[in-house]
Design a protein around this motif. Structure first.
Motif, short mmCIF file in Angstrom:
data_model
loop_
_atom_site.label_atom_id
_atom_site.label_comp_id
_atom_site.label_asym_id
_atom_site.label_seq_id
_atom_site.Cartn_x
_atom_site.Cartn_y
_atom_site.Cartn_z
N LEU A 260 0.84 -1.19 0.00
CA LEU A 260 0.00 0.00 0.00
C LEU A 260 0.88 1.25 0.00
N PRO A 261 0.41 2.36 -0.57
CA PRO A 261 1.23 3.58 -0.65
C PRO A 261 1.63 4.07 0.74
N PRO A 262 2.88 4.44 0.93
CA PRO A 262 3.33 4.95 2.24
C PRO A 262 2.61 6.23 2.67
N SER A 263 2.03 6.95 1.72
CA SER A 263 1.33 8.19 2.05
C SER A 263 -0.08 7.95 2.57
N LEU A 264 -0.53 6.71 2.60
CA LEU A 264 -1.92 6.40 2.95
C LEU A 264 -2.23 6.81 4.39
N VAL A 265 -3.38 7.49 4.56
CA VAL A 265 -3.83 7.95 5.86
C VAL A 265 -5.07 7.18 6.33
N GLU A 266 -5.93 6.83 5.40
CA GLU A 266 -7.20 6.18 5.75
C GLU A 266 -7.45 4.98 4.85
N LEU A 267 -7.70 3.84 5.46
CA LEU A 267 -8.00 2.60 4.73
C LEU A 267 -9.32 2.03 5.23
N ARG A 268 -10.27 1.91 4.31
CA ARG A 268 -11.57 1.32 4.63
C ARG A 268 -11.75 0.08 3.76
N ILE A 269 -11.75 -1.05 4.44
CA ILE A 269 -11.74 -2.32 3.72
C ILE A 269 -12.76 -3.28 4.34
N HIS A 270 -13.83 -2.73 4.92
CA HIS A 270 -14.83 -3.56 5.57
C HIS A 270 -15.74 -4.25 4.55
N GLU A 271 -16.42 -5.27 5.02
CA GLU A 271 -17.35 -6.07 4.21
C GLU A 271 -16.65 -6.69 3.01
N ASN A 272 -15.56 -7.41 3.29
CA ASN A 272 -14.91 -8.26 2.30
C ASN A 272 -14.91 -9.69 2.84
N LYS A 273 -13.96 -10.48 2.43
CA LYS A 273 -13.86 -11.88 2.88
C LYS A 273 -12.48 -12.14 3.48
N ILE A 274 -11.95 -11.13 4.15
CA ILE A 274 -10.61 -11.23 4.73
C ILE A 274 -10.67 -12.05 6.02
N LYS A 275 -9.83 -13.07 6.08
CA LYS A 275 -9.79 -13.95 7.24
C LYS A 275 -8.46 -13.88 7.99
N LYS A 276 -7.49 -13.20 7.39
CA LYS A 276 -6.15 -13.23 7.97
C LYS A 276 -5.48 -11.86 7.83
N ILE A 277 -4.82 -11.43 8.90
CA ILE A 277 -4.02 -10.20 8.89
C ILE A 277 -2.57 -10.63 9.09
N PRO A 278 -1.80 -10.75 8.03
CA PRO A 278 -0.43 -11.27 8.15
C PRO A 278 0.52 -10.28 8.80
N LYS A 279 1.65 -10.76 9.21
CA LYS A 279 2.67 -9.95 9.85
C LYS A 279 3.23 -8.92 8.86
N GLU A 280 3.45 -7.71 9.34
CA GLU A 280 4.07 -6.62 8.58
C GLU A 280 3.28 -6.23 7.34
N ILE A 281 1.99 -6.52 7.33
CA ILE A 281 1.18 -6.11 6.17
C ILE A 281 1.07 -4.59 6.10
N PHE A 282 1.20 -3.93 7.24
CA PHE A 282 1.11 -2.47 7.28
C PHE A 282 2.49 -1.81 7.44
N LYS A 283 3.53 -2.52 7.13
CA LYS A 283 4.88 -2.01 7.30
C LYS A 283 5.11 -0.79 6.40
N GLY A 284 5.71 0.23 6.98
CA GLY A 284 6.04 1.43 6.22
C GLY A 284 4.93 2.45 6.13
N LEU A 285 3.76 2.16 6.67
CA LEU A 285 2.63 3.09 6.60
C LEU A 285 2.66 4.01 7.81
N LYS A 286 3.63 4.90 7.84
CA LYS A 286 3.83 5.77 8.99
C LYS A 286 2.79 6.89 9.07
N SER A 287 2.11 7.16 7.97
CA SER A 287 1.10 8.22 7.96
C SER A 287 -0.30 7.70 8.26
N MET A 288 -0.46 6.40 8.39
CA MET A 288 -1.78 5.81 8.59
C MET A 288 -2.39 6.30 9.91
#
Length: 471
Positions: A260-288
């Motif tokens: 995901l872009p490092p500049s990302l501030v807001e992520l809305r990903i609800h109502e999908n079929k996500i079952k797993k949040i892997p390690k370091e998936i949000f790595k580098g997103l310092k502006s989130m």
């Protein structure tokens, strides 16, 4: 008496007679009349509805030839008299005006011809212009662009280059590209490179490919809500170096997209079929700052250790999932945590230890029967606590020690008794902020059994909501 009228073209044409007579009147009323005393009628010239004529007799023609003047008539009545000198003055003036107007008409024809040629050779319409729109109240988007959205481009040498075009079927309005509700199966091509908002919601897009967003280096917000996206290329977001908002809700994703872009501030990903949040998936997103991932079939086992490492977000919502407890190792910087509509049954002592910055905690619509004593003591800055629609048998312990707590929702539980010190501390000066909202309705407790001193630290009696319990 015979008259020669304008249509006979004896002196002037029918088209030019009336303005000439008006001009004669204007001149004679200002200067010629004063010099020669020529006018027989000094009234202002009216709008002519009858032809203006002059006497077409031998005597009148003889008078005109000898320079004695000319009589003008309208409807058989004398209108004005002019000698040769005054006629010469007026006619010479009118001649100049007529020549000038004739030249002006010729210029108008030339300009019209040029405009027609320009339109005939013009290219198809292309959207141009810019618009600085603001999504955030803090004006974050306005700060992305220097100055106004209306930019001035310095002239450069070389051939003319056409501006960006709008994708077929879309609406492009000042850096906003609206392509929603078009039944699209893929991201459209030829998106203007200066686009700030790209709206692709309510389509049938199934995949995000590598080059779908190439050249969109200024994109601020991307809306992909309510599609059929199940696959995202790992390099799809690489060109989006200024992306702040990514809305991926209501799709078919089974995992959070990578890179995901490092500049990302807001992520809305609800109502999908996500079952797993892997390690370091949000790595580098310092502006989130905000993540919304509710409505996914997430279980506690789906959070790998270190999944949120490096994140310093303020808002996290994991509601409407399959959680049976508070997830471990969530970001310690959280101000708001919403875990509503899950299957949480208890709050243990260690569940909330690391969240000292929380000001709002949402645990409504769960199956909570037990909150371990001391669990809430780790939340010294809490302002709002939502525990409604659970199965609590009593008011949670520790509320009197929460100095800043102002709102407590406990309605729709199994509370049968409310003690005098369940909400307010015993001593004075401990409570820094009074309650302005306590809800206890829909509980099997009679309000007349509750002592008035129980709510001594409430702003007023309207802040307490009891109601009647109905089985």
């Amino acid at each position: 008496m015979k008259y020669a009228c304008a249509k006979d073209r004896s002196l002037f044409s029918a088209k030019n007679l009336q303005p000439i007579i008006r001009d004669i009147y204007t001149v004679t009323q200002t200067s010629v009349r004063e010099q020669h005393g020529l006018l027989r009628r000094s009234s202002v010239l009216p709008q002519f509805r009858t032809p203006i004529c002059w006497q077409n007799t031998e005597s009148e023609r003889e008078r005109a030839r000898h320079g004695h003047g000319l009589n003008f008539h309208r409807a058989g009545k004398p209108l004005a008299f002019f000698n040769s000198q005054s006629l010469q003055v007026v006619l010479s003036r009118y001649k100049k005006v007529y020549q000038l107007s004739s030249s002006f008409v010729k210029m108008k024809l030339i300009l019209l011809l040029c405009c027609w040629l320009t339109m005939a050779l013009a290219s198809p319409f292309e959207q141009r212009g810019f618009w600085d729109f603001a999504f955030d109240l803090d004006g974050a988007m306005m700060n992305d662009e220097e100055g106004s959205g209306f930019t001035t481009v310095a002239p450069t040498e070389g051939p003319f280059l056409p501006g960006p075009t709008c994708p077929f079927g879309c609406q492009c309005h000042l850096r906003v590209v609206q392509c929603s509700d078009l039944g699209l199966s893929a991201v459209p091509k030829s998106i203007p490179p200066d686009t700030l908002l790209l709206d692709l919601q309510n389509n049938k897009i199934t995949e995000i490919k590598e080059g779908d967003f190439k050249s969109l280096h200024k994109l601020y917000a991307l809306v992909l809500v309510n599609n059929r996206i199940s696959k995202v290329h790992p390099k799809a977001f690489q060109p989006l170096v200024k992306l702040h908002k990514l809305y991926f809700s209501k799709n078919l994703l089974t995992e959070i997209p990578r890179n995901l872009p490092p500049s990302l501030v807001e992520l809305r990903i609800h109502e999908n079929k996500i079952k797993k949040i892997p390690k370091e998936i949000f790595k580098g997103l310092k502006s989130m700052n905000c993540i919304e991932m509710g409505g996914n079939p997430l279980e506690n086992s789906g959070f790998e250790p270190g999944a949120f490492d490096g994140l310093k977000i303020n808002y996290l919502r994991i509601s409407e999932a399959r959680l049976t407890g508070v997830p471990k190792d969530l970001p310690f910087s959280l101000n708001e945590l919403h875990l509503d509509h899950n299957e949480i049954q208890a709050i243990e002592l260690e569940d909330l230890r690391r969240y000292k910055e929380l000001t709002r905690l949402g645990l409504a619509y769960n199956k909570i029967r037990f909150i371990e004593n001391g669990s809430l003591n780790f939340l010294p800055n809490l302002r709002e606590l939502h525990l409604d629609n659970n199965k609590l048998p009593r008011v949670p312990a520790g509320l009197p020690d929460m100095k800043y707590l102002q709102v407590v929702y406990l309605h729709n539980n199994n509370i049968t008794k409310v003690e005098a010190n369940d909400f307010c501390p015993v001593g004075f000066g401990v409570k820094r902020a009074y309650y302005h909202g306590i809800s206890l309705f829909s509980n099997p407790v009679n309000y007349w059994d509750v002592l008035p001193s129980t709510f001594r630290c409430v702003t007023d009696r309207h802040s307490v909501h009891f109601g009647n319990y109905k089985k």
